[in-house]
Design a protein around this motif. Structure first.
Motif, PDB file in Angstrom:
ATOM      1  N   GLY A   1     -43.683 -96.274 -34.301  1.00 18.72           N
ATOM      2  CA  GLY A   1     -45.047 -96.514 -33.808  1.00 18.72           C
ATOM      3  C   GLY A   1     -45.619 -95.285 -33.133  1.00 18.72           C
ATOM      4  N   PHE A   2     -44.743 -94.263 -32.965  1.00  9.99           N
ATOM      5  CA  PHE A   2     -45.199 -92.964 -32.446  1.00  9.99           C
ATOM      6  C   PHE A   2     -45.002 -91.936 -33.555  1.00  9.99           C
ATOM      7  N   ALA A   3     -45.679 -90.796 -33.417  1.00  8.55           N
ATOM      8  CA  ALA A   3     -45.528 -89.726 -34.406  1.00  8.55           C
ATOM      9  C   ALA A   3     -45.665 -88.382 -33.698  1.00  8.55           C
TER      10      ALA A   3
ATOM     11  N   ASN B   1     -32.093 -92.762 -33.804  1.00 11.70           N
ATOM     12  CA  ASN B   1     -33.318 -93.542 -33.632  1.00 11.70           C
ATOM     13  C   ASN B   1     -33.283 -94.286 -32.299  1.00 11.70           C
ATOM     14  N   GLY B   2     -34.375 -94.935 -31.951  1.00 10.14           N
ATOM     15  CA  GLY B   2     -34.362 -95.758 -30.735  1.00 10.14           C
ATOM     16  C   GLY B   2     -35.738 -96.282 -30.379  1.00 10.14           C
ATOM     17  N   PRO B   3     -35.789 -97.211 -29.422  1.00 11.60           N
ATOM     18  CA  PRO B   3     -37.042 -97.871 -29.054  1.00 11.60           C
ATOM     19  C   PRO B   3     -37.880 -97.073 -28.065  1.00 11.60           C
ATOM     20  N   GLY B   4     -39.104 -97.553 -27.878  1.00 14.73           N
ATOM     21  CA  GLY B   4     -39.958 -97.069 -26.806  1.00 14.73           C
ATOM     22  C   GLY B   4     -40.635 -95.744 -27.090  1.00 14.73           C
ATOM     23  N   ASP B   5     -41.202 -95.204 -26.027  1.00 21.08           N
ATOM     24  CA  ASP B   5     -41.987 -93.964 -26.078  1.00 21.08           C
ATOM     25  C   ASP B   5     -41.063 -92.746 -25.983  1.00 21.08           C
TER      26      ASP B   5
HETATM   27  N1  LIG Z   1     -36.961 -96.188 -35.185  1.00 24.02           N
HETATM   28  C1  LIG Z   1     -37.241 -95.338 -34.178  1.00 24.02           C
HETATM   29  O1  LIG Z   1     -36.424 -94.498 -33.808  1.00 24.02           O
HETATM   30  C2  LIG Z   1     -38.578 -95.536 -33.467  1.00 24.02           C
HETATM   31  C3  LIG Z   1     -38.967 -94.345 -32.621  1.00 24.02           C
HETATM   32  C4  LIG Z   1     -40.031 -94.690 -31.594  1.00 24.02           C
HETATM   33  N2  LIG Z   1     -39.583 -95.765 -30.703  1.00 24.02           N
HETATM   34  C5  LIG Z   1     -41.316 -95.108 -32.313  1.00 24.02           C
HETATM   35  O2  LIG Z   1     -41.656 -96.292 -32.306  1.00 24.02           O
HETATM   36  O3  LIG Z   1     -41.974 -94.263 -32.899  1.00 24.02           O
END
Ligand SMILES: NC(=O)CC[C@H](N)C(=O)O
Length: 375
Positions: A311-313, A239-243
């Motif tokens: 927040g992205f899909a 997992n991780g932040p951002g776009d």
């Molecule tokens: N928890 C995550 O890995 C989030 C993935 C991406 N940053 C999103 O917001 O969709």
């Protein structure tokens, strides 16, 4: 004497409240999480880099804070919004109050906010940038500053939060579900797995060890050649932040790995796998963050209640002919899982490690081990 605090959104909407945690100002994308518990796992999830997290459940702080419940070494969320903060936790595991924990890490919080109004506003108008300030600045000026701040789209936040050097992880998950004195046998570590750290949560690594993985965590910029030179049994995309579309080179690296080694991706890892396959990701209106999202496994027809934070899909139409959609969200039909059977690759948008949340999907870690066993 508690200081006044203000939350100002980019659209000019403002909320009065009382300061907690550190004094000062913080700016980020204001999102909400509907989990009733697990605020420390949430705050320390590196996926929240650049985000101010609003807890929809009103009572926060009841269990204090402790080192064992952290998913990373510090709270990565840049701010916190709550309805009612408990300053006297009641929990034998508590080592400090939530107020002191955030203050120690320089994170700004605001409590006493009408979070019901805020969550409904974000659901209606979408997640947006906001500022929490404990300084004596006019709400109008704060909204102006929130409007001027960069949004989440196009932001590569994973590279900045990734580890700097590779390291090996072999710690199983804690025996919290066992009776006192019971001990699980140490797992036999049969699979060498390379885990890309895009902002990974500690419990993901623990669950990989539980199913027999000796995990080498690598920085997000680790090349496919470097990975293949280590001859791993499998590759894990965290997992991780951002776009996801902004994570430097990640899609090309994963594209070079698919088909050569089994791959399992979670959340940002799922989105990067979709991009590597030629798919597309998009920004949702307010995302999914909580512990009660129903997800249907299209292979078995079973419904899992899942922990989520994204927040992205992935755009399902963009996957046609490239991957099989294996799971969908029953609330809004969005893609929650994909597979490329010939490439021994699969990924999910939600969080099978929970932390916090239900453990319905923990079987996916065993599925990854089975995939590697068959390789
Ligand atoms: N928890 C995550 O890995 C989030 C993935 C991406 N940053 C999103 O917001 O969709």
């Amino acid at each position: 004497m508690t200081k006044r605090a203000v939350l100002a959104l980019a659209d000019g909407t403002t909320f009065e409240g009382r300061a907690f945690g550190a004094s000062g100002e913080t700016v980020g994308e204001v999102v909400f999480n509907t989990s009733m518990y697990g605020y420390q796992e949430i705050l320390t999830d590196p996926s929240y880099v650049g985000q101010i997290v609003t807890m929809a459940y009103p009572e926060m702080g009841n269990i204090g804070a402790n080192a064992a419940d952290e998913e990373a070494g510090l709270p990565h969320a840049v701010g916190m919004v709550v309805r009612s903060l408990t300053k006297t936790p009641s929990n034998w595991r508590s080592q400090e109050t939530l107020d002191a924990y955030l203050a120690r890490h320089g994170r700004v919080g605001i409590e006493g906010v009408d979070t019901r109004r805020l969550v409904r506003h974000l659901r209606t108008h979408g997640a947006q940038t906001g500022i929490i300030s404990t300084e004596n600045v006019s709400p109008g000026a704060l909204s102006e500053r929130a409007r001027a701040a960069a949004g989440m789209e196009g932001m590569d936040l994973a590279t900045g939060v990734s580890c700097k050097e590779p390291y090996v992880f072999t710690t199983p998950s804690p025996d919290v579900f066992l009776a006192p004195g019971d001990k699980r046998p140490e797992p036999e570590l049969k699979y060498d797995v390379i885990a890309y750290d895009y902002g990974l949560k500690r419990s993901m690594l623990q669950y990989l060890v539980d199913v027999g993985c000796r995990v080498t965590v690598v920085p997000s910029h680790f090349t496919a050649e470097q990975v293949l030179a280590k001859k791993p049994h499998g590759v894990f995309l965290a997992n991780g932040p951002g776009d996801p579309a902004a994570v430097k080179g990640a899609d090309r690296t994963v594209a070079a790995l698919l088909g050569k080694v089994p791959v399992f991706g979670i959340c940002l890892g799922h989105q990067i796998m979709a991009l590597a396959l030629g798919g597309r990701t998009y920004k949702m209106k307010f995302g999914h963050r909580g512990g009660n999202q129903p997800v249907k496994d299209l292979t078995t027809g079973k419904v899992e209640i899942t922990a989520q934070n994204h927040g992205f899909a992935v755009d399902d139409a963009s996957l046609k002919g490239k991957a099989v959609v294996t799971h969908i969200n029953l609330n809004d039909g969005t893609v929650e899982g994909l597979a490329v059977p010939d490439a021994r690759a699969f990924s999910v948008q939600y969080h099978p490690e929970a932390s916090p949340g239900p453990h319905d999907a923990r079987y996916l870690f065993s599925r990854f081990a089975t995939l590697m066993a068959g390789s």
